[in-house]
Design an enzyme around this catalytic site. Sequence first.
Site, PDB file in Angstrom:
ATOM      1  N   GLU A 132     112.095 -15.303  99.491  1.00 32.53           N
ATOM      2  CA  GLU A 132     112.743 -15.902 100.664  1.00 32.53           C
ATOM      3  C   GLU A 132     111.763 -15.933 101.826  1.00 32.53           C
ATOM      4  O   GLU A 132     110.637 -15.438 101.724  1.00 32.53           O
ATOM      5  CB  GLU A 132     113.982 -15.080 101.039  1.00 32.53           C
ATOM      6  CG  GLU A 132     113.638 -13.640 101.416  1.00 32.53           C
ATOM      7  CD  GLU A 132     114.850 -12.787 101.737  1.00 32.53           C
ATOM      8  OE1 GLU A 132     115.908 -13.336 102.081  1.00 32.53           O
ATOM      9  OE2 GLU A 132     114.713 -11.550 101.650  1.00 32.53           O
ATOM     10  N   LYS A 192     120.564  -5.557 105.450  1.00 35.04           N
ATOM     11  CA  LYS A 192     120.029  -6.287 106.605  1.00 35.04           C
ATOM     12  C   LYS A 192     119.656  -5.239 107.644  1.00 35.04           C
ATOM     13  O   LYS A 192     120.410  -4.941 108.570  1.00 35.04           O
ATOM     14  CB  LYS A 192     121.066  -7.289 107.119  1.00 35.04           C
ATOM     15  CG  LYS A 192     120.442  -8.385 107.957  1.00 35.04           C
ATOM     16  CD  LYS A 192     121.311  -9.611 108.001  1.00 35.04           C
ATOM     17  CE  LYS A 192     120.844 -10.625 109.019  1.00 35.04           C
ATOM     18  NZ  LYS A 192     119.432 -10.970 109.004  1.00 35.04           N
ATOM     19  N   LEU A 232     117.834 -11.392 100.605  1.00 32.52           N
ATOM     20  CA  LEU A 232     119.110 -11.214 101.282  1.00 32.52           C
ATOM     21  C   LEU A 232     119.974 -12.393 100.848  1.00 32.52           C
ATOM     22  O   LEU A 232     119.525 -13.546 100.952  1.00 32.52           O
ATOM     23  CB  LEU A 232     118.929 -11.228 102.806  1.00 32.52           C
ATOM     24  CG  LEU A 232     120.236 -11.100 103.583  1.00 32.52           C
ATOM     25  CD1 LEU A 232     120.746  -9.664 103.557  1.00 32.52           C
ATOM     26  CD2 LEU A 232     120.075 -11.556 105.023  1.00 32.52           C
ATOM     27  N   TYR A 256     121.779  -4.804 111.212  1.00 33.96           N
ATOM     28  CA  TYR A 256     122.185  -5.822 112.188  1.00 33.96           C
ATOM     29  C   TYR A 256     122.732  -7.060 111.489  1.00 33.96           C
ATOM     30  O   TYR A 256     122.608  -7.211 110.269  1.00 33.96           O
ATOM     31  CB  TYR A 256     121.001  -6.175 113.100  1.00 33.96           C
ATOM     32  CG  TYR A 256     120.030  -7.173 112.530  1.00 33.96           C
ATOM     33  CD1 TYR A 256     119.070  -6.797 111.613  1.00 33.96           C
ATOM     34  CD2 TYR A 256     120.085  -8.512 112.907  1.00 33.96           C
ATOM     35  CE1 TYR A 256     118.173  -7.719 111.086  1.00 33.96           C
ATOM     36  CE2 TYR A 256     119.188  -9.445 112.396  1.00 33.96           C
ATOM     37  CZ  TYR A 256     118.240  -9.042 111.486  1.00 33.96           C
ATOM     38  OH  TYR A 256     117.371  -9.957 110.972  1.00 33.96           O
TER      39      TYR A 256
HETATM   40  N1  PDD Z   1     118.246 -13.819 109.353  1.00 33.40           N
HETATM   41  N2  PDD Z   1     116.799 -13.784 104.519  1.00 33.40           N
HETATM   42  C1  PDD Z   1     116.441 -12.978 105.541  1.00 33.40           C
HETATM   43  C2  PDD Z   1     115.327 -12.006 105.340  1.00 33.40           C
HETATM   44  C3  PDD Z   1     117.110 -13.059 106.775  1.00 33.40           C
HETATM   45  O1  PDD Z   1     116.761 -12.253 107.780  1.00 33.40           O
HETATM   46  C4  PDD Z   1     118.152 -14.020 106.930  1.00 33.40           C
HETATM   47  C5  PDD Z   1     118.911 -14.152 108.199  1.00 33.40           C
HETATM   48  C6  PDD Z   1     118.485 -14.832 105.833  1.00 33.40           C
HETATM   49  C7  PDD Z   1     119.602 -15.850 105.905  1.00 33.40           C
HETATM   50  O2  PDD Z   1     120.868 -15.249 106.027  1.00 33.40           O
HETATM   51  P1  PDD Z   1     122.102 -15.981 106.713  1.00 33.40           P
HETATM   52  O3  PDD Z   1     122.229 -17.317 106.086  1.00 33.40           O
HETATM   53  O4  PDD Z   1     123.247 -15.097 106.416  1.00 33.40           O
HETATM   54  O5  PDD Z   1     121.777 -16.111 108.191  1.00 33.40           O
HETATM   55  C8  PDD Z   1     117.795 -14.675 104.644  1.00 33.40           C
HETATM   56  C9  PDD Z   1     118.921 -13.855 110.643  1.00 33.40           C
HETATM   57  C10 PDD Z   1     119.286 -15.226 111.064  1.00 33.40           C
HETATM   58  C11 PDD Z   1     118.090 -13.107 111.636  1.00 33.40           C
HETATM   59  O6  PDD Z   1     117.197 -12.375 111.229  1.00 33.40           O
HETATM   60  O7  PDD Z   1     118.364 -13.193 112.822  1.00 33.40           O
END
Ligand code: PDD
Length: 297
Positions: free
Chosen positions: A182, A149, A206, A31
């Site tokens: 993270e 993801k 990620l 996703y």
């Molecule tokens: N999550 N690390 C993890 C485990 C994440 O699930 C996310 C993003 C990030 C940050 O990624 P980005 O800057 O590309 O949004 C880091 C999204 C927001 C979610 O789970 O809905």
Amino acid sequence: MYVYLNNKIVPASDAKVSVFDHGFLYGDGIYETMRVYDGVVFMLDEHIERLYRSASLIGLAIPKKISDIKISIYETLKANSLTNAYVRLTISRGYGPIGLDPELCKEPTFVVMTNEFTGYPKSYYEEGIKLTIASVRRNLREALNPQIKSLNFLNNILAKIEAKQADAYEAIMLNAEGHLTEGTISNIFFVKNGILCTPSVECGILDGITRAMVIDLALKNGLEVKEGIFTPEELYTASEVFITNTTMEVMPARRADKIDKTEFKVGEISKLLLKKYRQEVNGYVKEKKAEDPSLWE
Ligand code: PDD
């Protein structure tokens, strides 16, 4: 509310997926979450690129062309009359008999959901949120690479449960070596001796799209940035801490609990980077609107 399911927009009440869907049975899918500012999906190309990377890492063939994915997102936003929103795009392995073999599923399930983005409480940015360090470790890169993801979020959910138990907003996970990785849905940054530090991709994270932008903005604004291997102790003695993701942007932390009740200030670097990030968003939106005004009329 309307949802894009496979090839068409349907009312949310009809947006149903089979109990035989391997996303439901095994968390087999991927996703992306995106944020929409004034009708423009921010960093759409980067999110789609990461979606394809996730798909490739799990051997899933995305059943649509990039241009059709973009159209499906904008059609869903239009159907819901949304201009400030978040978008969740999900692709699962699809419907198939019970069994792990991906070939049991003939066609991936493709879903776009959107909802109004109402924002986080102002106090989160003005006072900072509370963090905790989870006892559950981040999935090993060699076991389930966090760069995928994926729909398989149980690792993060276990950490989120710990955050809630500690009355914290986000939990930071360590890797098997005990180094910072993270948050459950965010990347982490901290300031130490004036240097902006963040765990490197090799720690098992990620590589957030917001994270990359923040690093870039920090460098452009004359800050020193260190992507490296860090221990929780380095976090506790930081002068500033913040987390980043697509919807939160740059969200400062007030306190890391569990350890020594460390309090951080919502410092100048966090404030500067949030300001610069929002300027970048405004510039992006203006640019996209100028490129193709028809999309937003
Ligand atoms: N999550 N690390 C993890 C485990 C994440 O699930 C996310 C993003 C990030 C940050 O990624 P980005 O800057 O590309 O949004 C880091 C999204 C927001 C979610 O789970 O809905």
